[in-house]
Motif scaffolding. Structure first.
Motif, PDB file in Angstrom:
ATOM      1  N   ASN A 185       2.203   8.872  -8.067  1.00 18.16           N
ATOM      2  CA  ASN A 185       3.295   8.460  -7.542  1.00 18.16           C
ATOM      3  C   ASN A 185       3.450   6.921  -7.945  1.00 18.16           C
ATOM      4  O   ASN A 185       4.451   6.216  -7.474  1.00 18.16           O
ATOM      5  N   ILE A 186       2.850   6.411  -9.034  1.00 17.09           N
ATOM      6  CA  ILE A 186       2.757   5.021  -9.082  1.00 17.09           C
ATOM      7  C   ILE A 186       4.299   4.353  -9.996  1.00 17.09           C
ATOM      8  O   ILE A 186       4.655   3.557  -9.433  1.00 17.09           O
ATOM      9  N   ALA A 195      -3.570   7.862  -8.873  1.00 13.30           N
ATOM     10  CA  ALA A 195      -2.264   8.501  -8.287  1.00 13.30           C
ATOM     11  C   ALA A 195      -1.210   8.754  -9.143  1.00 13.30           C
ATOM     12  O   ALA A 195      -1.124   8.308  -9.969  1.00 13.30           O
ATOM     13  N   SER A 239      -2.804   1.408  -5.288  1.00 11.72           N
ATOM     14  CA  SER A 239      -2.493   2.984  -5.705  1.00 11.72           C
ATOM     15  C   SER A 239      -2.895   3.938  -4.661  1.00 11.72           C
ATOM     16  O   SER A 239      -2.480   4.892  -4.722  1.00 11.72           O
ATOM     17  N   ARG A 240      -3.884   3.605  -4.155  1.00  6.60           N
ATOM     18  CA  ARG A 240      -4.702   4.531  -3.011  1.00  6.60           C
ATOM     19  C   ARG A 240      -4.886   4.153  -1.702  1.00  6.60           C
ATOM     20  O   ARG A 240      -5.325   3.049  -1.509  1.00  6.60           O
ATOM     21  N   GLU A 241      -4.910   5.005  -0.841  1.00  8.00           N
ATOM     22  CA  GLU A 241      -5.284   4.549   0.515  1.00  8.00           C
ATOM     23  C   GLU A 241      -6.777   4.553   0.400  1.00  8.00           C
ATOM     24  O   GLU A 241      -7.427   5.198  -0.371  1.00  8.00           O
ATOM     25  N   ALA A 300       6.699   4.049  -6.782  1.00  8.46           N
ATOM     26  CA  ALA A 300       6.101   3.005  -6.170  1.00  8.46           C
ATOM     27  C   ALA A 300       6.611   1.714  -6.735  1.00  8.46           C
ATOM     28  O   ALA A 300       7.182   0.817  -6.002  1.00  8.46           O
ATOM     29  N   ALA A 308       0.834  -1.115   0.087  1.00 15.14           N
ATOM     30  CA  ALA A 308       0.048  -0.019   0.039  1.00 15.14           C
ATOM     31  C   ALA A 308       1.085   1.191  -0.026  1.00 15.14           C
ATOM     32  O   ALA A 308       2.141   1.114   0.192  1.00 15.14           O
ATOM     33  N   PRO A 309       0.238   2.436  -0.283  1.00 13.61           N
ATOM     34  CA  PRO A 309       1.064   3.590  -0.236  1.00 13.61           C
ATOM     35  C   PRO A 309       1.762   3.734   1.293  1.00 13.61           C
ATOM     36  O   PRO A 309       2.696   4.623   1.378  1.00 13.61           O
ATOM     37  N   THR A 310       1.022   3.378   2.172  1.00 11.99           N
ATOM     38  CA  THR A 310       1.502   3.678   3.398  1.00 11.99           C
ATOM     39  C   THR A 310       2.497   2.512   4.016  1.00 11.99           C
ATOM     40  O   THR A 310       2.734   2.387   5.203  1.00 11.99           O
ATOM     41  N   TYR A 354       0.108  -3.679  -5.886  1.00 13.97           N
ATOM     42  CA  TYR A 354       0.176  -2.422  -5.328  1.00 13.97           C
ATOM     43  C   TYR A 354      -1.088  -1.768  -5.550  1.00 13.97           C
ATOM     44  O   TYR A 354      -1.842  -1.264  -6.592  1.00 13.97           O
TER      45      TYR A 354
END
Length: 265
Positions: free
Chosen positions: A191-192, A189, A177-179, A195, A154-156, A175
């Motif tokens: 920043n893919i 998103a 891509s969003r919370e 990431a 996850a992004p986090t 992945y």
């Protein structure tokens, strides 16, 4: 080479990303769901992600929650999900990955569930609420029965956990891509690429990107950096919109999926 690896290898050879389609098993009934699965496969789906309907799908937004509820109301059970896979296998060898929750696996007996999935024709399993640190029983059963494992980043997710997740997966990395939960978004998103690159430092497996991708242009953008692109809610919405005329769902779904698949090229 297993079906999942072969599908991603074929996509790489064709210089494109793989298209991963998500549908909920049994939505809105068994026969319509089977026709829907066959429709997205005919449209060019490389990996079919089948959601196992669950009463408490905590990773899912409203679209997929309602799909699960329709499936359960229509009489879908764990046994019928396996029946659905067997029917798909009569006409297709597309890789099938279960999108499920640990309670469904655990309550049926982990090894028994994994064995039944493999025997039905499932290739891999993504257990949404099961982190690799707590997945020893599922990993052992999957190794024993040659079912591939898929884990989420996850992004986090802290960078320190990427090696752990990379080592645990045997099919591919998903992945998010969003919370938050699944669902259609107006924009993807930003920043893919970064990431995906960070994940690839810790695995040689394919990295797919999902959550919020719903148009051909969004598929095209994500396909520039990911090995695979997952679309779910945009397909499930076609089923929801066609409930009054269920026979028309599959042709409409094939047309929508064909347009989305075009974005991977």
């Amino acid at each position: 080479m297993d079906r999942i690896a072969a599908s991603f290898a074929r996509a790489r050879q064709e210089k494109r990303a793989a298209f991963v389609a998500y549908l909920c098993a049994g939505d809105p009934d068994f026969e319509t769901s089977l026709a829907a699965c066959r429709a997205v496969i005919a449209a060019g789906t490389d990996v079919l992600e089948i959601g196992v309907p669950f009463s408490d799908p905590l990773a899912d937004g409203l679209t997929n929650q309602l799909a699960a509820q329709r499936a359960l109301d229509g009489g879908m059970t764990a046994a019928r999900v396996f029946d659905l896979v067997r029917k798909i296998r009569e006409t297709s060898q597309v890789p099938i990955v279960f999108y499920t929750y640990y309670n469904l696996v655990f309550s049926n007996g982990v090894e028994a569930y994994v064995r039944a999935a493999k025997e039905a024709g499932v290739d891999g399993m993504l257990t949404l609420d099961l982190p690799p640190e707590e997945a020893a029983d599922v990993q052992a059963a999957c190794r024993k029965h040659d079912l591939k494992t898929v884990f989420i980043v996850a992004p986090t997710t802290p960078a320190s956990r990427l090696p752990v997740i990379g080592a645990a997966a045997t099919g591919f990395i998903y992945y998010v891509s969003r919370e938050g939960v699944t669902g259609v978004r107006d924009q993807i998103a930003t920043n893919i690429p970064e990431a995906v690159a960070a994940i690839k430092k810790h695995t040689a497996l394919p990295v797919v990107v999902g959550f919020g991708i719903s148009t051909r242009e969004q598929v095209r953008q994500v396909a520039q950096s990911a090995d695979g692109v997952v679309v779910g809610s945009a397909l499930v919405n076609v089923i929801k919109a066609g409930l009054a005329d269920r026979a028309a769902i599959a042709p409409k779904l094939q047309a929508v999926a064909t347009d989305l698949v075009a974005g991977t090229r």
